[in-house]
Design a protein around this motif. Structure first.
Motif, PDB file in Angstrom:
ATOM      1  N   GLU A 202       0.833  -1.198   0.000  1.00  0.00           N
ATOM      2  CA  GLU A 202       0.000   0.000   0.000  1.00  0.00           C
ATOM      3  C   GLU A 202       0.873   1.256   0.000  1.00  0.00           C
ATOM      4  O   GLU A 202       0.540   2.261  -0.647  1.00  0.00           O
ATOM      5  CB  GLU A 202      -0.924   0.003   1.227  1.00  0.00           C
ATOM      6  N   ALA A 205       2.103   1.892  -3.403  1.00  0.00           N
ATOM      7  CA  ALA A 205       1.012   2.433  -4.216  1.00  0.00           C
ATOM      8  C   ALA A 205       0.812   3.919  -3.926  1.00  0.00           C
ATOM      9  O   ALA A 205       0.577   4.722  -4.838  1.00  0.00           O
ATOM     10  CB  ALA A 205      -0.274   1.653  -3.962  1.00  0.00           C
ATOM     11  N   LEU A 206       0.908   4.287  -2.650  1.00  0.00           N
ATOM     12  CA  LEU A 206       0.799   5.695  -2.278  1.00  0.00           C
ATOM     13  C   LEU A 206       1.915   6.508  -2.927  1.00  0.00           C
ATOM     14  O   LEU A 206       1.686   7.581  -3.487  1.00  0.00           O
ATOM     15  CB  LEU A 206       0.866   5.848  -0.762  1.00  0.00           C
ATOM     16  N   SER A 208       3.521   5.919  -5.586  1.00  0.00           N
ATOM     17  CA  SER A 208       3.398   5.993  -7.043  1.00  0.00           C
ATOM     18  C   SER A 208       2.470   7.109  -7.500  1.00  0.00           C
ATOM     19  O   SER A 208       2.492   7.498  -8.663  1.00  0.00           O
ATOM     20  CB  SER A 208       2.908   4.652  -7.600  1.00  0.00           C
ATOM     21  N   THR A 209       1.642   7.632  -6.588  1.00  0.00           N
ATOM     22  CA  THR A 209       0.734   8.725  -6.941  1.00  0.00           C
ATOM     23  C   THR A 209       1.420  10.091  -6.862  1.00  0.00           C
ATOM     24  O   THR A 209       0.829  11.101  -7.234  1.00  0.00           O
ATOM     25  CB  THR A 209      -0.501   8.729  -6.017  1.00  0.00           C
ATOM     26  N   ILE A 210       2.646  10.112  -6.358  1.00  0.00           N
ATOM     27  CA  ILE A 210       3.379  11.364  -6.172  1.00  0.00           C
ATOM     28  C   ILE A 210       4.290  11.577  -7.377  1.00  0.00           C
ATOM     29  O   ILE A 210       5.071  10.687  -7.725  1.00  0.00           O
ATOM     30  CB  ILE A 210       4.216  11.308  -4.876  1.00  0.00           C
ATOM     31  N   VAL A 245       2.400  16.814  -5.824  1.00  0.00           N
ATOM     32  CA  VAL A 245       1.004  16.362  -5.835  1.00  0.00           C
ATOM     33  C   VAL A 245       0.071  17.495  -6.198  1.00  0.00           C
ATOM     34  O   VAL A 245      -0.875  17.342  -6.952  1.00  0.00           O
ATOM     35  CB  VAL A 245       0.622  15.763  -4.457  1.00  0.00           C
TER      36      VAL A 245
END
Length: 248
Positions: A202, A205-206, A208-210, A245
């Motif tokens: 997780e 995954a977090l 990878s959003t940055i 972000v």
């Protein structure tokens, strides 16, 4: 006289990093904590400040959502270190992470009181000891990217953090002529104990959003605080270390 800083919520995570940075910068520090769990952390920090940086500190228990506790905190600072406060770091904060249909009035009121009202309380009580100092003074408010963008299940938190930004800008205008600078830091995703406890998949995954591809470190925030304190022409600004972000 040595310079004095008060930090709320200064015993762990981002607050701990900022407390240690204040000591490194030569400030005597007033460390606020609320829970018994944080008492030992605060005492250990106080010892570390003396051992590593040779500065004095006091540890004060206060629920900063309450004006009377904030008053006691500021009075403790004045009693110990004298009649001036050079830096105020408003950092105390909590979150519910609850959808708005299920949240209770008590829960969201607690978030607003801790994350916003405490900032008003502390500014109201500390500013009389910060205005018109020859060397100037600085208030730094911890907001969040949640105050700059919407976050699901964080309506109360986002409302409070947006309010912190409004307060920062208003006080910056009001007190610029009296040598008080007021700025905010709006952290993005930062590696703290809370994130270390989540599933590593997780966490990836977090990250990878940055846009920058990784989660920030607490030193990113304490370094930002150091810059703000040392930036004499900076006021009314919101600096957001968030890896790209959001770009306000």
């Amino acid at each position: 006289m040595s310079k004095v800083a008060i930090i709320t919520g200064g015993s762990r995570g981002i607050g701990e990093a900022m407390t240690l940075k204040l000591g490194e910068m030569g400030f005597n520090v007033v460390i606020n904590y609320r829970s018994e769990r944080s008492k030992k952390l605060s005492d250990d920090l106080s010892e570390k400040l003396a051992r590593d940086y040779g500065v004095e500190s006091i540890v004060v228990r206060a629920d900063v959502s309450k004006y009377s506790d904030c008053e006691r905190l500021v009075n403790a600072a004045i009693d110990k270190f004298g009649n001036k406060i050079n830096v105020l770091i408003n950092n105390a904060g909590i979150t519910n992470n609850c959808n708005f249909l299920d949240i209770t009035e008590e829960a969201y009121t607690n978030v607003i009181n801790t994350n916003l009202m405490s900032f008003l309380h502390m500014c109201h009580l500390a500013l009389p000891y910060m205005v018109d100092l020859e060397e100037g003074s600085s208030i730094i408010n911890t907001s969040s990217i949640g105050g700059l963008m919407g976050v699901a299940n964080q309506g109360d938190y986002c409302a409070a953090k947006a309010g912190v930004i409004g307060l920062t800008r208003a006080l910056a205008l009001e007190f610029a002529s009296r040598k008080v600078r007021v700025n905010a830091i709006a952290p993005g995703m930062i590696m703290t104990d809370m994130l270390r406890g989540v599933n590593q998949d997780e966490l990836k995954a977090l990250a990878s959003t940055i846009p920058m591809g990784h989660i920030g470190d607490i030193s990113d925030i304490s370094g930002c605080m150091e810059y703000i304190i040392n930036a004499p022409y900076l006021t009314g600004q919101v600096i957001s270390p968030n890896g790209g972000v959001i770009m306000p």
